[in-house]
Design a protein around this motif. Structure first.
Motif, PDB file in Angstrom:
ATOM      1  N   ILE A   1       0.834  -1.198   0.000  1.00  0.00           N
ATOM      2  CA  ILE A   1       0.000   0.000   0.000  1.00  0.00           C
ATOM      3  C   ILE A   1       0.872   1.253   0.000  1.00  0.00           C
ATOM      4  O   ILE A   1       0.585   2.225  -0.691  1.00  0.00           O
ATOM      5  CB  ILE A   1      -0.964  -0.006   1.200  1.00  0.00           C
ATOM      6  CG1 ILE A   1      -1.981  -1.119   1.015  1.00  0.00           C
ATOM      7  CG2 ILE A   1      -1.654   1.336   1.355  1.00  0.00           C
ATOM      8  CD1 ILE A   1      -2.896  -1.344   2.186  1.00  0.00           C
ATOM      9  N   VAL A   2       1.955   1.222   0.760  1.00  0.00           N
ATOM     10  CA  VAL A   2       2.839   2.384   0.845  1.00  0.00           C
ATOM     11  C   VAL A   2       3.521   2.653  -0.493  1.00  0.00           C
ATOM     12  O   VAL A   2       3.800   3.800  -0.841  1.00  0.00           O
ATOM     13  CB  VAL A   2       3.894   2.160   1.959  1.00  0.00           C
ATOM     14  CG1 VAL A   2       4.903   3.280   1.999  1.00  0.00           C
ATOM     15  CG2 VAL A   2       3.208   1.996   3.294  1.00  0.00           C
ATOM     16  N   GLY A   3       3.770   1.618  -1.276  1.00  0.00           N
ATOM     17  CA  GLY A   3       4.479   1.780  -2.536  1.00  0.00           C
ATOM     18  C   GLY A   3       3.624   2.166  -3.718  1.00  0.00           C
ATOM     19  O   GLY A   3       4.144   2.420  -4.808  1.00  0.00           O
ATOM     20  N   ILE A   4       2.313   2.243  -3.560  1.00  0.00           N
ATOM     21  CA  ILE A   4       1.418   2.533  -4.689  1.00  0.00           C
ATOM     22  C   ILE A   4       1.744   3.863  -5.377  1.00  0.00           C
ATOM     23  O   ILE A   4       1.806   3.904  -6.608  1.00  0.00           O
ATOM     24  CB  ILE A   4      -0.057   2.439  -4.260  1.00  0.00           C
ATOM     25  CG1 ILE A   4      -0.407   0.976  -4.003  1.00  0.00           C
ATOM     26  CG2 ILE A   4      -0.979   3.035  -5.316  1.00  0.00           C
ATOM     27  CD1 ILE A   4      -1.797   0.739  -3.455  1.00  0.00           C
ATOM     28  N   PRO A   5       1.987   4.972  -4.664  1.00  0.00           N
ATOM     29  CA  PRO A   5       2.330   6.211  -5.377  1.00  0.00           C
ATOM     30  C   PRO A   5       3.599   6.080  -6.229  1.00  0.00           C
ATOM     31  O   PRO A   5       3.693   6.641  -7.313  1.00  0.00           O
ATOM     32  CB  PRO A   5       2.545   7.237  -4.265  1.00  0.00           C
ATOM     33  CG  PRO A   5       1.850   6.692  -3.081  1.00  0.00           C
ATOM     34  CD  PRO A   5       1.884   5.210  -3.216  1.00  0.00           C
ATOM     35  N   PHE A   6       4.547   5.286  -5.738  1.00  0.00           N
ATOM     36  CA  PHE A   6       5.784   5.085  -6.493  1.00  0.00           C
ATOM     37  C   PHE A   6       5.540   4.177  -7.695  1.00  0.00           C
ATOM     38  O   PHE A   6       6.090   4.397  -8.766  1.00  0.00           O
ATOM     39  CB  PHE A   6       6.862   4.505  -5.572  1.00  0.00           C
ATOM     40  CG  PHE A   6       7.152   5.378  -4.399  1.00  0.00           C
ATOM     41  CD1 PHE A   6       7.821   6.579  -4.552  1.00  0.00           C
ATOM     42  CD2 PHE A   6       6.736   5.018  -3.128  1.00  0.00           C
ATOM     43  CE1 PHE A   6       8.075   7.406  -3.472  1.00  0.00           C
ATOM     44  CE2 PHE A   6       6.986   5.831  -2.037  1.00  0.00           C
ATOM     45  CZ  PHE A   6       7.652   7.031  -2.211  1.00  0.00           C
ATOM     46  N   GLY A   7       4.686   3.179  -7.519  1.00  0.00           N
ATOM     47  CA  GLY A   7       4.330   2.309  -8.636  1.00  0.00           C
ATOM     48  C   GLY A   7       3.617   3.066  -9.738  1.00  0.00           C
ATOM     49  O   GLY A   7       3.868   2.848 -10.927  1.00  0.00           O
ATOM     50  N   LEU A   8       2.738   3.990  -9.353  1.00  0.00           N
ATOM     51  CA  LEU A   8       2.024   4.794 -10.350  1.00  0.00           C
ATOM     52  C   LEU A   8       2.989   5.680 -11.135  1.00  0.00           C
ATOM     53  O   LEU A   8       2.803   5.899 -12.342  1.00  0.00           O
ATOM     54  CB  LEU A   8       0.943   5.635  -9.680  1.00  0.00           C
ATOM     55  CG  LEU A   8      -0.208   4.849  -9.050  1.00  0.00           C
ATOM     56  CD1 LEU A   8      -1.173   5.778  -8.340  1.00  0.00           C
ATOM     57  CD2 LEU A   8      -0.912   4.008 -10.093  1.00  0.00           C
TER      58      LEU A   8
END
Length: 122
Positions: free
Chosen positions: A94-101
Motif C-alpha cells: 500500500i505504501v508503494g502505490i504512489p511510487f508504482g504509479l
C-alpha cells in the motif's frame, strides 16, 4: 512534500530509472544521427530522477510516429518493460502505490517519448 517524495523515490529505486535513461541516451549519442534521440533521453532522465510535481503530456499529432517506432525497437520496449516490472513490484504494498504509479507513468513515456512534454504542476 514533493521534495520528500522525490527523495524517497530516488533512494528506493528511482535511481534505476534515471540510470537506465542515461545509459540509453549515451548509447544513442554514440552516433551522429542518434544524438537528438540521446538528448531527449537525458531530458527524460531528469523526469525519472524527480517525478513528483511533474506531469507528462503526450501530443496527439502524428509527426513523431516514425521516430517513436524506431525508438520502440531500439530501446523503448526494454525501458517500458523495466518500468512496468518496477511499478508492479511497488504496487504490491500500500505504501508503494504512489511510487508504482510513477513507474507506470514512465512506462508510457518510454513507449512514446517523442511528442511528449514534461510540465510542472503546483
Amino acid at each position: 512534500m514533493n521534495f520528500l517524495m522525490n527523495l524517497v523515490w530516488f533512494v528506493l529505486g528511482g535511481f534505476i530509472s534515471f540510470f537506465s535513461w542515461i545509459v540509453i541516451g549515451i548509447l544513442w549519442c554514440l552516433t551522429i544521427v542518434g544524438t537528438p534521440v540521446g538528448m531527449q533521453c537525458f531530458k527524460f532522465a531528469v523526469m525519472a530522477a524527480v517525478p513528483f510535481g511533474r506531469e507528462i503530456r503526450i501530443s496527439d499529432s502524428g509527426t513523431s510516429l516514425i521516430i517513436n517506432i524506431v525508438w520502440m525497437l531500439l530501446g523503448g520496449l526494454a525501458l517500458a518493460a523495466e518500468e512496468v516490472i518496477l511499478g508492479v513490484a511497488f504496487c504490491l504494498t500500500i505504501v508503494g502505490i504512489p511510487f508504482g504509479l510513477q513507474h507506470f507513468k514512465h512506462a508510457k513515456l518510454a513507449l512514446m517519448p517523442f511528442g511528449a512534454e514534461i510540465y510542472r504542476i503546483s
